[in-house]
Design a protein around this motif. Structure first.
Motif, PDB file in Angstrom:
ATOM      1  N   LEU A  12      24.808  46.756  51.203  1.00  0.00           N
ATOM      2  CA  LEU A  12      25.710  47.112  50.110  1.00  0.00           C
ATOM      3  C   LEU A  12      25.295  48.432  49.461  1.00  0.00           C
ATOM      4  N   TYR A  13      23.993  48.630  49.319  1.00  0.00           N
ATOM      5  CA  TYR A  13      23.507  49.850  48.685  1.00  0.00           C
ATOM      6  C   TYR A  13      23.795  51.079  49.557  1.00  0.00           C
ATOM      7  N   LEU A  14      23.632  50.930  50.857  1.00  0.00           N
ATOM      8  CA  LEU A  14      23.947  52.041  51.764  1.00  0.00           C
ATOM      9  C   LEU A  14      25.438  52.374  51.720  1.00  0.00           C
ATOM     10  N   VAL A  15      26.270  51.331  51.676  1.00  0.00           N
ATOM     11  CA  VAL A  15      27.721  51.554  51.557  1.00  0.00           C
ATOM     12  C   VAL A  15      28.026  52.312  50.256  1.00  0.00           C
ATOM     13  N   PHE A  16      27.341  51.927  49.194  1.00  0.00           N
ATOM     14  CA  PHE A  16      27.513  52.627  47.913  1.00  0.00           C
ATOM     15  C   PHE A  16      27.149  54.108  48.054  1.00  0.00           C
ATOM     16  N   LEU A  17      26.049  54.413  48.746  1.00  0.00           N
ATOM     17  CA  LEU A  17      25.640  55.811  48.912  1.00  0.00           C
ATOM     18  C   LEU A  17      26.663  56.596  49.730  1.00  0.00           C
ATOM     19  N   PHE A  18      27.235  55.964  50.764  1.00  0.00           N
ATOM     20  CA  PHE A  18      28.296  56.626  51.542  1.00  0.00           C
ATOM     21  C   PHE A  18      29.490  56.965  50.629  1.00  0.00           C
ATOM     22  N   ASN A  19      29.867  55.990  49.792  1.00  0.00           N
ATOM     23  CA  ASN A  19      31.003  56.216  48.883  1.00  0.00           C
ATOM     24  C   ASN A  19      30.675  57.257  47.822  1.00  0.00           C
ATOM     25  N   LEU A  20      29.406  57.319  47.441  1.00  0.00           N
ATOM     26  CA  LEU A  20      28.996  58.330  46.462  1.00  0.00           C
ATOM     27  C   LEU A  20      29.216  59.737  47.019  1.00  0.00           C
ATOM     28  N   VAL A  21      29.005  59.909  48.299  1.00  0.00           N
ATOM     29  CA  VAL A  21      29.249  61.216  48.929  1.00  0.00           C
ATOM     30  C   VAL A  21      30.730  61.598  48.781  1.00  0.00           C
ATOM     31  N   ILE A  22      31.615  60.623  48.993  1.00  0.00           N
ATOM     32  CA  ILE A  22      33.051  60.894  48.830  1.00  0.00           C
ATOM     33  C   ILE A  22      33.357  61.224  47.375  1.00  0.00           C
ATOM     34  N   LEU A  23      32.757  60.483  46.449  1.00  0.00           N
ATOM     35  CA  LEU A  23      32.973  60.758  45.028  1.00  0.00           C
ATOM     36  C   LEU A  23      32.523  62.167  44.665  1.00  0.00           C
ATOM     37  N   LEU A  24      31.393  62.578  45.170  1.00  0.00           N
ATOM     38  CA  LEU A  24      30.889  63.923  44.874  1.00  0.00           C
ATOM     39  C   LEU A  24      31.794  64.989  45.484  1.00  0.00           C
ATOM     40  N   PHE A  54      28.613  60.741  38.475  1.00  0.00           N
ATOM     41  CA  PHE A  54      29.440  60.064  39.480  1.00  0.00           C
ATOM     42  C   PHE A  54      28.672  58.921  40.148  1.00  0.00           C
ATOM     43  N   PHE A  55      27.332  58.943  40.054  1.00  0.00           N
ATOM     44  CA  PHE A  55      26.543  57.772  40.440  1.00  0.00           C
ATOM     45  C   PHE A  55      26.926  56.592  39.553  1.00  0.00           C
ATOM     46  N   LEU A  56      27.045  56.843  38.237  1.00  0.00           N
ATOM     47  CA  LEU A  56      27.422  55.784  37.302  1.00  0.00           C
ATOM     48  C   LEU A  56      28.806  55.225  37.602  1.00  0.00           C
TER      49      LEU A  56
END
Length: 616
Positions: A12-24, A54-56
């Motif tokens: 789940l955390y890795l998926v979050f990091l992938f999505n964070l890249v899109i958010l950035l 955007f992490f938040l």
């Protein structure tokens, strides 16, 4: 935490990091609207703040998914919910970025009301292409979520040493640094940093003016100057007008007719674009340097009828305070006919501008703006014979086609080539506006044909000479003229968005052109004094002056509750709800604090609160 749960939690955390890249990646759209981010340390601060903020935003689906996982103990259920939540967050942030790019608003209760309220398409127009692209975007995001879960599982299956705690600590350290730097910048009015609050969505940074003062980290002189820019409390009761209106009934009474074109910018009233109005203008008082009280319909119509800034909009709406102009017309037994192509409920003009008018027509039936314009025009023409000629009338016709670049499918186009439909998502710095402008011109040409029929009927019925006619707009329209990425309106207070055509027809006055600056604030007092016999000083109920004897202004307030500016000849001082401000020249280039006339700003802001009765 049980060891068996750890791999899925890491997934789940890795998926979050992938999505964070899109958010950035989406965040880059916001960064384009920041100015004066020069130098290594400012760029470093921007990177730290962007990443931590955007992490938040992006961590919300992760936290909710962990809660679901601990409640259900089901990885499949949690994965499904995480996919939905992650997609939702990405869609919302992307939508907010698009809205901000076009209108400089973030998603908020007022924006949601505009999007989902009655006749929302009067404000936001989306083509079939836009809708298809939006659906495809959502489908792609959903597909990416499945891909991210697949990739994260592959990474973990290779015994990769994924460290969760250290990365979280790095983000938390970045967040702390970001907020501490912002707190210092806020206390010292350092705008290269504080401007971020007005650009990033849901960004609520730390402020600690008192602490910074105690630590000696505040420029006291600068802080003292900026205290003048704080508005007085506006939670007090309204005192509008300041004095009771005193009037004498004039004989004979003049009819009064407002013909208002939504989104009609200066320079687009001529023999080619608006031939009927242009011909009629040769018999009018024409104002070549006329500015609206706002850059959007909400404030434009408000300032047009009240003669005061739309910073009062929310308060007057909540208390349903009617304009003195409308109340005086009713007092003098004018027949009232308000015909608006767009709804009068969103924005809620039925609760302020036209409050108290019985049997107010709130909506038009047709969906397309051009059809609604035809509808109100036909209603006016049909109802004209029903008007009691022994009583004066007040008419208000508000045409909406130019706002949506619309005209009937079978309308003979005056400007070619043009667009078959407007794709608002294409409007960027590289977009060539030539065809879009032709589309805009054609919509104005169409409205002009309708107004031509109204003017012809007045003349044919012998009513024209006894009718005062105001022809103007609520606000202007920008086609990236300043090369700052602004399209349409509502984004800034430069001339392109607030400079509008304006003319008054009075058969008793010879045609005349005025080149002095005039404002929407001037229209109500001019009508009140010259045609309704009002004896009060204009300052009792407006910010305006006599249009037939224009004054020289050095500045004026322009805007609405959410944001307003102090407009001077060479510069614009923007003031935000947060209390922050920035200053630009008329071409929207940023200026430093040395250009701010603090005494003038304090004077304007004091004047702005004229109709609030302060509690003792």
């Amino acid at each position: 935490m049980q060891q068996t749960h750890t791999p899925f939690i890491k997934q789940l955390y890795l998926v979050f990091l992938f999505n964070l890249v899109i958010l950035l990646f989406i965040a880059l759209q916001y960064i384009n609207f920041l100015e004066n981010i020069d130098g290594f340390f400012l760029k470093l601060y921007l990177a730290i703040t962007t990443a931590s903020h955007f992490f938040l935003i992006g961590v919300l689906p992760l936290l909710l998914s962990l809660l679901i996982y601990y409640l259900t103990k089901s990885s499949k259920v949690t994965q499904g919910i995480n996919i939905v939540l992650s997609t939702f967050i990405l869609v919302v942030v992307k939508l907010d970025a698009v809205i901000f790019e076009q209108f400089r608003y973030h998603i908020s209760p007022i924006v949601l009301k505009l999007v989902f309220g009655k006749r929302s398409t009067d404000i936001f127009q989306f083509s079939a292409t836009n809708i298809v692209m939006a659906v495809l975007f959502i489908i792609v995001l959903l597909g990416l979520q499945f891909l991210f879960f697949y990739l994260s599982k592959k990474i973990l299956s290779k015994k990769s040493n994924v460290k969760v705690k250290p990365t979280i600590m790095v983000f938390l350290l970045c967040m702390l640094t970001s907020h501490l730097v912002y707190a210092w910048s806020d206390a010292n009015y350092f705008r290269p940093v504080t401007q971020i609050k007005n650009v990033f969505p849901v960004f609520y940074p730390l402020t600690a003016d008192g602490l910074m003062m105690k630590l000696g980290l505040v420029d006291l002189e600068k802080a003292k100057q900026n205290e003048k820019m704080q508005t007085q409390s506006t939670t007090n009761t309204i005192q509008y007008p300041l004095k009771s209106i005193v009037s004498e009934s004039l004989t004979p009474k003049k009819n009064i007719l407002y013909l208002v074109i939504d989104t009609w910018r200066n320079g687009f009233m001529n023999d080619q674009i608006t031939p009927n109005i242009a011909a009629f203008s040769k018999r009018c008082q024409v104002y070549t340097n006329h500015l609206s009280g706002s850059n959007m319909t909400t404030g434009g119509i408000f300032s047009l009828i009240y003669g005061i800034p739309a910073t009062y909009f929310d308060t007057f709406t909540g208390q349903e305070v009617a304009p003195v102009l409308i109340k005086e017309l009713q007092k003098q037994q004018y027949q009232m006919q308000v015909l608006s192509s767009s709804t009068l409920e969103n924005p809620p003009f039925n609760r302020n501008v036209f409050a108290g008018i019985p049997n107010l027509r709130l909506n038009s039936k047709a969906e397309r703006a051009s059809a609604r314009d035809i509808e109100i025009n036909d209603l006016w023409l049909q109802n004209f014979d029903k008007i009691n000629q022994k009583q004066p009338f007040f008419g208000f016709l508000f045409y909406d086609s130019a706002h949506g670049f619309d005209y009937p499918n079978d309308y003979k186009l005056a400007f070619k080539p043009t667009l078959e439909g407007v794709n608002y998502l294409e409007l960027d710095d590289n977009y060539n506006p030539a065809l879009l402008i032709n589309c805009y011109k054609n919509s104005l040409h169409f409205i002009d044909s309708l107004i031509g029929k109204v003017l012809q009927q007045l003349e044919a019925k012998g009513t024209l000479d006894n009718t005062i006619i105001v022809i103007t707009s609520d606000h202007g329209q920008e086609f990236n003229d300043n090369k700052k990425g602004y399209w349409q309106h509502g984004g800034n207070f430069s001339d392109y968005q607030i400079h509008v055509p304006m003319m008054i027809f009075d058969a008793s006055k010879p045609a005349k052109t005025y080149n002095q600056q005039t404002l929407h604030y001037d229209i109500a007092p001019t009508i009140m004094q010259h045609y309704l016999g009002v004896k009060n000083d204009a300052a009792d109920y407006s910010f305006g002056h006599d249009l037939y004897d224009p004054i020289t202004r050095t500045s004026f307030i322009c805007g609405y509750n959410q944001r307003y500016s102090i407009i001077e000849k060479k510069q614009i001082t923007n003031i935000y709800p947060s209390g922050l401000f920035d200053v630009t020249d008329q071409q929207l280039n940023s200026l430093d604090d040395a250009h701010i006339n603090y005494d003038l700003v304090a004077k304007e802001m004091k004047t702005m609160n004229r109709f609030y009765k302060l509690k003792k």
